[in-house]
Write an enzyme that holds these catalytic residues in place. Sequence first.
Site: not given
Length: 395
Positions: A100, A200
């Site tokens: 991410c 995330c």
Amino acid sequence: MKRVIIGLSGGVDSSVAAYILKEQGYEVIGLFMKNWHDDSVTISDECPWLDDSNDAMLVADKLGIPFQTVDLSEQYKERIVDYMFNEYEKGRTPNPDVLCNREIKFDVFMKIALELGADYVATGHYCRKGTVNKNGEEVYQLLAGVDGNKDQSYFLCQLSQDQLAKSLFPIGELTKPEVREIAAKLDLVTADKKDSQGLCFIGKVKLPDFLQQQLKPKEGVIVEVSKNNSKFNKEDIQFNSKEEELVYLSRKMNFTEEDGKVVGKHQGAHYFTKGQRKGLGVGGTVEPLFVIDTNVDDNIIYTGQGKAHPGIYKTALFIDNEELHWVRPDLKLENGNSMQVMARIRYRQTLEKATLYKVESGLYIEFENPQSAIAEGQFAAWYLEDELVGSGVIS
């Protein structure tokens, strides 16, 4: 006055980071990334991104900085979620947080920020950026955060020199208690907010529920392998080269059903990872069962009793050239060379003494002590003192 666009996540860390930047005289703009809005997979009834974006907006208002939301959910699905499904399906254990940062925060988000005229992008990560001069050129360093308990350099282990050049980490010199203290003094809505957990941007999810959206349940057997199995005998093998020894030490154990006894059933080997204890649903053993390996082709989970089971431990791992990344390309190892480092195979793991060996096909990491649950698909990262210099996906 340089312009900094900060990823305001609605948490305390990015809130205080924004405040520090403003104090340092930057023109600060807060941007909230909306990366996920499928609430069907979160555990709680909360709608995490909505709460977070409201908190981010309140913080921006309090600090007197412009604020806007940017929807990156399409890129997030494509680059992170689809990748995760794909990796689990192959029987690997991905790390979406590392990805991410590489793919979303410091790529898609960074490009948007630079288009908005930003000189830098900032985040609330607990890490620091340094610079060294090499042959008249400025080289950027990714340094561990001062707070050893919160150091997040591992999550940024895939960043490049170009990405580091444009990044700022304002809270890297602070500890978490100091960050909370600053937020409390400023009376920020995020001062006492709990740290986000889970994936995330997605929030708290039950991983099997999440994976079941695309990976269908498939019943298979759980096999228990005894720690006395002959496969764990460290027979005295004579190796003709160091590379031959490393191939042996980093090999994947090939278990078959005949190596143990069937002790239960599961709903899909692709939902499990090496070292996992929860979710097996098998009782009646002297010590708890841990996953020592999975075979997604045959849909079998191999387990062993107790966390000291030899099936959980290995002293070496391999990283393919294609998955190898140097944050410091100037320190890159050439074939045939080795390097003493400190390394970790997961976030929050203490750094362990290790040696890197560069071979034609990739890189081996040999640890001084055996490591628990080295899982394919996870990232290994290595350090020289407090500087993270490289990383790679475990093959």
